[in-house]
Write an enzyme that holds these catalytic residues in place. Structure first.
Site, PDB file in Angstrom:
ATOM      1  N   CYS A  38      -3.708   7.175   5.476  1.00 50.87           N
ATOM      2  CA  CYS A  38      -3.632   6.826   4.058  1.00 50.87           C
ATOM      3  C   CYS A  38      -4.916   7.149   3.315  1.00 50.87           C
ATOM      4  O   CYS A  38      -4.926   7.183   2.081  1.00 50.87           O
ATOM      5  CB  CYS A  38      -3.272   5.360   3.889  1.00 50.87           C
ATOM      6  SG  CYS A  38      -4.311   4.225   4.828  1.00 50.87           S
ATOM      7  N   GLU A  96       0.883  -1.172   0.000  1.00 50.12           N
ATOM      8  CA  GLU A  96       0.000   0.000   0.000  1.00 50.12           C
ATOM      9  C   GLU A  96       0.914   1.214   0.000  1.00 50.12           C
ATOM     10  O   GLU A  96       1.609   1.474   0.979  1.00 50.12           O
ATOM     11  CB  GLU A  96      -0.907  -0.008   1.223  1.00 50.12           C
ATOM     12  CG  GLU A  96      -1.885   1.152   1.275  1.00 50.12           C
ATOM     13  CD  GLU A  96      -2.606   1.235   2.611  1.00 50.12           C
ATOM     14  OE1 GLU A  96      -2.714   2.349   3.145  1.00 50.12           O
ATOM     15  OE2 GLU A  96      -3.037   0.189   3.120  1.00 50.12           O
TER      16      GLU A  96
END
Length: 486
Positions: free
Chosen positions: A269, A232
């Protein structure tokens, strides 16, 4: 199982750690799912019992507020317990049985398929989630749930917490009867690089920067035996406010935006990094007012702080961009939120505006038509989330189609910060949000660490219980094309 026997600080220290992990991978193949689920619950119970101590260490190392850390511990133990339930329920195995049919054309043998664990997983801890995406976080939980040993590479931004959490996890696993080598901790950049390259490791998971993740991804895929690497890496999480939504609830949207992009000092995020608003909308001025005069907050690490302040300064050099609220550095360190604004023409012509700026800042982009927004999305890379704020009666079918092509989760209310840990959750997206099509959150996160295996015309005695006649585990299975529930 003691922590001192499971820590490697240099590449030279890896061999005994990975030897134990390889042995554990073999042992885990024969351990019943219900037993392994109990290990996850034992880890959760141990972390809950050590919460006060762990939160204090995390607060000191990361500057994250105590209230958020307490919530993150709850999320961490909650996802461990959720995955324990997923393992017991059994559908994650995707057990499929087709009886032999010699009369078919061509003849069909007896075929039985299920998912089996890959083997040792290398998990790289995140800086911004010292619990939920770190030593005992979602990737570790998913790998253990799938039946894979885990070797965690500690993050340098919270080493003390990593060591103490690893002690808690190791002691819980040992007390629950897990084989030695089921879990280990390593530290150091060179050690992490060597870990991904080591032949014992069968998969990697990572949450962090695009540059760091790409380097590890390249190592994983260029090995003599390439392995999946679930990274990620970056996400701008675009938001589109339609003309109707802006006219109906500009103040509400402005306040919600500020609360979202400043949450966790903008170090989540899923922070909304680019927000498209209609030209003439009141949202930019209302959002600037909502920022107010916040107290400077220290970011997670010096490198993150430097990247943010440097990136914000670079934005100020772009012609056509206006800093509605200037991010400043406090007298004792820390930064305040920044809010920038640019017309759509500037956004379309300036690639730097389409890059993630990790930290407490967001960019408002004014558009004249949704066709301009569509053009902007053609230039955006993949994101974890996309958000559309619209009013009932507005035709947003084309907008939904455009945004959904770029994201893994599409919201129509609220803001993307906050990721519920559930059966249906998906936390992923097109590159560079993630390096794969899988999720790192939720019940299906186990799928990353499993592979299909088919048994053809196998004797009953060698079949795993999940594939035996009579369904001894009582799990959902598909038999001759028909889904059978226990």
């Amino acid at each position: 199982m003691t922590l001192t026997s499971t820590v490697a600080s240099t590449p030279a220290d890896l061999a005994p750690v990975l030897d134990r992990s390889a042995a554990a991978a073999v042992a885990l193949r024969s351990i019943p799912d219900d037993v392994r689920a109990g290990w996850l619950e034992a880890i959760a119970d141990a972390i809950d019992a050590a919460r006060e101590e762990l939160v204090e260490i995390a607060r000191r190392e990361t500057h994250i507020a105590e209230v958020r850390l307490v919530g993150e511990v709850a999320r961490t133990t909650g996802q461990l317990r959720l995955l324990a339930g997923v393992v017991r329920e059994g559908s994650y195995l995707e057990a499929i049985l087709d009886d032999a049919a010699p009369e078919a054309t061509p003849p069909r043998p007896d075929l039985r398929r299920m998912l089996v664990p890959l083997g040792t997983v290398a998990n790289f801890s995140a800086s911004n989630f010292p619990f939920a995406f770190s030593v005992a976080g979602g990737d570790t939980a998913a790998a253990l749930a799938a039946g894979c040993p885990v070797v965690v590479k500690a993050h340098s931004g919270h080493l003390e917490l990593s060591h103490r959490t690893a002690e808690v996890v190791s002691e819980a696993l040992a007390a629950a009867g897990a084989p030695e080598g089921t879990f280990a901790l390593v530290e150091g950049r060179e050690t992490g690089t060597a870990l991904v390259a080591h032949p014992v490791v069968k998969a990697g998971s990572f949450t962090g920067s695009v540059n760091g993740g790409r380097a590890l991804f390249d190592i994983a895929t260029s090995r003599p035996d390439p392995i999946p690497f679930y990274g990620e890496l970056g996400s701008v999480n675009p938001v589109v406010v339609t003309p109707g939504a802006s006219a109906a609830r500009a103040a509400e949207l402005a306040e919600g935006l500020v609360g979202s992009f400043t949450m966790g000092s903008g170090q989540l995020c899923t922070k909304p990094g680019i927000v498209f608003v209609p030209a003439g909308s009141d949202i930019p001025s209302l959002a600037a007012a909502a920022v107010g005069e916040p107290v400077p907050a220290k970011l997670l690490t010096d490198s993150i702080d430097g990247a943010f302040t440097g990136g914000w300064a670079e934005l100020g050099e772009i012609e056509g961009l206006t800093r509605l609220v200037d991010s400043t550095v406090g007298p004792e360190g820390g930064v305040t939120p920044g809010l920038a604004h640019a017309p759509i023409a500037t956004f379309l012509s300036e690639p730097r505006l389409r890059e993630e700026l990790f930290g407490p800042a967001t960019l408002l982009v004014s558009y004249d038509s949704l066709e301009q927004v569509f053009a902007a999305f053609d230039l955006l890379e993949g994101s974890l989330t996309g958000t559309i704020h619209a009013e009932p009666g507005e035709d947003i079918a084309d907008l939904v189609s455009v945004v959904s092509e770029r994201v893994g989760r599409l919201l129509f209310a609220g803001w993307p910060t906050g990721v519920a840990v559930t059966w249906s959750q998906h936390h992923g997206g097109p590159w560079p949000a993630t390096t794969s099509l899988h999720t790192s959150v939720g019940a299906t996160s186990l799928r990353r660490f499993l592979r299909p295996l088919v048994y053809q015309s196998a004797p009953e005695t060698v079949l795993p219980p999940a594939l035996r006649d009579g369904n001894p585990l009582g799990i959902p299975r598909r038999v001759n094309g028909v889904l059978e529930l226990p």
